[in-house]
Each structure stands twice: as C-alpha cells, then as structure tokens.
Design an enzyme around this catalytic site. Structure first.
Site, mmCIF file in Angstrom:
data_model
loop_
_atom_site.group_PDB
_atom_site.id
_atom_site.type_symbol
_atom_site.label_atom_id
_atom_site.label_comp_id
_atom_site.label_asym_id
_atom_site.label_seq_id
_atom_site.Cartn_x
_atom_site.Cartn_y
_atom_site.Cartn_z
ATOM 1 N N SER A 23 0.806 -1.221 0.000
ATOM 2 C CA SER A 23 0.000 0.000 0.000
ATOM 3 C C SER A 23 0.844 1.278 0.000
ATOM 4 O O SER A 23 1.521 1.554 -0.966
ATOM 5 C CB SER A 23 -0.961 -0.029 1.189
ATOM 6 O OG SER A 23 -1.788 1.102 1.171
ATOM 7 N N ASP A 70 -3.031 6.404 -3.226
ATOM 8 C CA ASP A 70 -1.888 5.756 -2.578
ATOM 9 C C ASP A 70 -1.360 4.661 -3.516
ATOM 10 O O ASP A 70 -1.855 4.509 -4.636
ATOM 11 C CB ASP A 70 -2.268 5.224 -1.185
ATOM 12 C CG ASP A 70 -3.189 4.019 -1.253
ATOM 13 O OD1 ASP A 70 -3.939 3.912 -2.240
ATOM 14 O OD2 ASP A 70 -3.151 3.182 -0.333
ATOM 15 N N ASP A 84 -1.459 1.383 -3.910
ATOM 16 C CA ASP A 84 -2.274 0.314 -4.500
ATOM 17 C C ASP A 84 -3.666 0.815 -4.880
ATOM 18 O O ASP A 84 -4.563 0.018 -5.189
ATOM 19 C CB ASP A 84 -2.366 -0.900 -3.569
ATOM 20 C CG ASP A 84 -3.088 -0.588 -2.265
ATOM 21 O OD1 ASP A 84 -2.964 0.553 -1.772
ATOM 22 O OD2 ASP A 84 -3.789 -1.475 -1.750
ATOM 23 N N ASP A 104 -6.322 2.166 -3.373
ATOM 24 C CA ASP A 104 -7.590 1.951 -2.686
ATOM 25 C C ASP A 104 -8.005 3.213 -1.931
ATOM 26 O O ASP A 104 -9.108 3.278 -1.392
ATOM 27 C CB ASP A 104 -7.571 0.703 -1.773
ATOM 28 C CG ASP A 104 -6.513 0.751 -0.690
ATOM 29 O OD1 ASP A 104 -5.689 1.683 -0.699
ATOM 30 O OD2 ASP A 104 -6.506 -0.157 0.161
HETATM 31 MG MG MG Z 1 -3.713 1.303 0.087
#
Ligand code: MG
Length: 452
Positions: free
Chosen positions: A95, A238, A240, A242
């Site tokens: 992440s 961010d 990844d 999400d």
């Molecule tokens: Mg994330």
C-alpha cells in the site's frame, strides 16, 4: 497464538522479513485454506514479481488454480474476485509503505478484505505447517487472466452520471504516485470526458515522484500543478489505489475527513437519507454533515474491513475512513480510489467548486498524542479510564471515546506498540488542546498507578 497478518496483511522489508520463503509458505497456507481458483495481482513495487511468483508457487503447491491478473489496483482485484465468484484473491502490495516493503493481503470470496476469523484459520495452517500437499496430478497451474482492468473501469463508470460530468467541462490533475492506479485511473477520467493532466502516472517501483502515502508533504507538486493550471480538482491515490485524497480548486490540501464529509453528504442526499458508517476516530464534521443531510451515522472500530462488514450488516448507503478509503456499496464493499475520484468529479459537476462545498463542512481541530504504556496493563488502564470519566457521555466501540462540550477524546491502546493513542477534537485549537491536556493527565496517572 502468534500472528502473521497485521491490520493490512503480511508486510515487511523485502528479503529481510518478506523473502521468497515467507511468500511461498503464506501462499501454501492461503491455498490450503481457499481451495479452488485464486486470483492474484500486484502493485508496481520492484519486488512484485518475486513475491507474487513465490506466493503463486505456494498456492499451486497446495492445489489452487492461479489466475494471474498482473499489475492492478487492489479494488480492481477485489472486483474481479467478487464478479467471477472465485475462491478468493491475493494482492501483493504494501500500500503506502516505502518502496523497500512488500506485503501479501488475502481477499475473501465476496471481494471483501479477509475477516479476522478466516485469517486466524490461515495462520493456524501456517504455524502448524499443515499445508495441503496433493500428489503430482493435482498441483495447480497458473494462467494469465486478461480483462480484469477493463471490467473494473466499466463498473466504476457505470456508477456515476457520465452525461452530467461530460457537460461540466472539468479539468483535473491526477497523481497516481507511480503506483497501481496508473493502469486504471487515467483511462477512467478520459472516458468521463474530463480534461486530465497526469503526474507520476507511470508505474515505477522506486516511487521516484514522491513516497506513496498521500500526505500533504508528499503532494506539493500536485498542489502547485492544480494552482498553475487552474484545475478544478487534484486527485492523489496511494500505492495500491484503494485510497484517494484531494486538493481543492484553490490548490489546498483537503484533509480526508473533510472530503469524506462532502461525499457522505452527497450520498445521503442522493439516497434520500440512509446510514453512513465510519470509525470512532473520524472527525465530528462527518456526523454533522450526515445528520444535516437527513442521514444517520453508525460508528465502528477502526479498520476498513470492519467498516465494510458493518455496512453490510446495517445496509449502509456509504462508508469510509478519514485516510481517503471510501466505500460505495452499490459498486463493492471495499475501499476504492478510482470510484472515490469518479464520485467526487460527479459531485463537482452537479454542485460546483470543491472549495465552496468545503465551506459548508464544519471546522474542527485535531490533537494527536501518544503515551507509553506496558502491554500487560493496557486493559486495566482502559477500565480505569472508563471509571474516571463515568459521568461523561462515552462510547466504548474501540478504546474509550469520551464526549465533552464541543469535542471528544479517543483513548485507544495500540495493537502493535506499547503505547496509548490519544486523539482529541474540538471546535478550536485551544479547545482540542484543553480536552487533550485534561485526558492526558488522567490517563498518565492511571498508567503510573498500574506500572508501580
Ligand atoms: Mg492502500
């Protein structure tokens, strides 16, 4: 029993903690638990291929069939798992952590983040090394699966009013932090007919643009670009993709609880009421806006999977966290950066400038502190805190939240460090500080009385 999964999966520095052997064994444990088809994907980190290959080998050795989705955002993988009814998913990502980290995150068969009780079952297999080990005829194979990104993009686009957006002639600056959002979000914005200026929208695992956590400090280029180009909005994902954090039309960083409030208000208005779910640590500005719009707010413990499950339980119309992780249940029950960006663009197309919408969100100030406390006495300290504030309105959903005139304090033990976190919010900086001082004094005294 020892834990393997933290709040965001198994994570660590590559080839120190997160090495090939660990990824292989975690893959074996997940494959033994899931049985059947397992989708796997990764973000843009330099170690993505190594960790993914090792983990996929573990899955196959336990008999799972692997569907390799390649580089994509976590919510795109979650959407694939949900819509293809496979046994589950595995996302290789750390992440927002620095580039030397990587991690393994398990996704449940309905596309939600794995609930804790299932993680416990996977951990038991891992620590007891009771992996499934089928004979040579029954080990799994891996196939490359195409189309996950296109399907996800289509789903996001179907959840907003494209005609309204097209007619608004908006200009935005998009910053994907050289992460997984790069393969999705530019295309989604193009399809929406939004003029898009891209920053760091090429996937690169060293994160040369800026670190992948969307803090104000890391978004200086985005702020400047919004100002220079006269854009209507700055969008930051961010690593990844999400979570999404915004910059307003004046080039100002928008705190996540304030953008959460704007979207929550719009979702309540769109649905003619309904329940919004958020953790107890979220700013009161969200509750104020939700109530004013005719909605109801339900608080949960901190953590996106917990918010998502509560939303399912109470039939919420929307939910989210202050870190930019917003959940749209008509789309899917997980945080989704591209969906968040598309929805915010729709809100601006209908309601006007973000800076004006933010003016209607009440201001609060936050004071964050931490106090050292040995793990062994944390429960006793919490009980002591409850007794000390017995006269006040209180919420014990997660730690102890004590309400005062015009503000609150949340006193929560950290799950990973020997500390208590004390978050206090008030209408002004002085009020937040006064509330924090008062609570810190009480907690400090209780900790020292147990530490003697
Ligand atoms: Mg994330």
């Amino acid at each position: 029993m020892a834990r393997l999964f933290g709040t965001n999966g198994v994570r660590g520095v590559v080839n120190e903690f997160m090495d090939g052997q660990l990824a292989l064994d975690v893959g074996k444990a997940i494959g033994s638990f899931m049985k059947g088809k397992v989708a796997i994907g990764c973000d843009s980190r330099t170690s993505a291929d190594m960790v993914k290959s090792a983990c996929a080998a573990g899955l196959m050795s336990a008999g799972a069939e692997v569907l390799d989705l390649g580089l994509l955002p976590t919510p795109a993988l979650q959407f694939f798992v949900k819509s293809h009814r496979v046994a589950g998913g595995v996302m290789i990502t750390a992440s927002h952590n620095p580039p030397e980290f990587n991690g393994i995150k398990a996704i449940d068969s309905d596309g939600t983040e794995m609930p804790r009780e299932k993680e416990v079952a996977i951990e038991a297999i891992y620590f007891q090394r009771s992996f499934s080990s089928p004979d040579w005829r029954n080990v799994g194979a891996s196939v490359r699966s195409e189309g996950a990104i296109a399907d996800y993009q289509k789903a996001v686009l179907s959840n907003v009013d494209r005609k309204e957006i097209r007619g608004a002639g908006l200009k935005v600056v998009l910053d994907c932090a050289n992460g997984a959002g790069s393969v999705c979000s530019p295309k989604i914005l193009e399809e929406l007919g939004v003029r898009t200026i891209t920053l760091n929208c090429n996937p690169l695992g060293t994160f040369p643009g800026h670190p992948s956590e969307p803090t104000e400090d890391h978004l200086q280029d985005l702020k400047a670009m919004v100002r220079e180009t006269g854009a209507d909005l700055g969008i930051a994902h961010d690593g990844d993709a999400d979570r999404t954090i915004f910059v307003d039309d004046k080039g100002r960083f928008v705190h996540g609880d304030r953008s959460l409030a704007v979207v929550a208000g719009a979702m309540v208005a769109e649905n003619g009421g309904g329940i919004v779910v958020t953790p107890v640590s979220t700013s009161l500005c969200v509750e104020d806006v939700v109530r004013r719009s005719g909605g109801e707010l339900v608080y949960t413990r901190v953590g996106a999977p917990i918010v998502a499950r509560k939303m399912i339980e109470v039939g919420a119309i929307f939910g989210g966290e202050e870190n930019g992780g917003l959940i749209f249940p008509k789309h899917q029950y997980c945080r989704d950066a591209a969906m968040t960006a598309a929805k915010m663009i729709e809100i601006l197309a209908v309601e006007g400038k973000l800076s004006s919408l933010l003016e209607k969100v009440p201001d609060y100030c936050l004071d964050k502190r931490k106090l050292q406390c040995p793990d062994a006495v944390k429960d006793d300290v919490l009980k002591g805190v409850c007794d000390a504030f017995a006269e006040q309105r209180m919420d014990i959903t997660d730690g102890v939240k004590v309400y005062f005139e015009g503000g609150w304090t949340l006193i929560r033990p950290s799950g990973t460090e020997p500390i208590f976190r004390i978050y206090s919010e008030g209408k002004t900086e002085t009020m937040a500080r006064d509330i924090a001082d008062r609570c810190e004094k009480v907690v400090r005294e209780i900790i020292s009385s147990f530490s003697k």
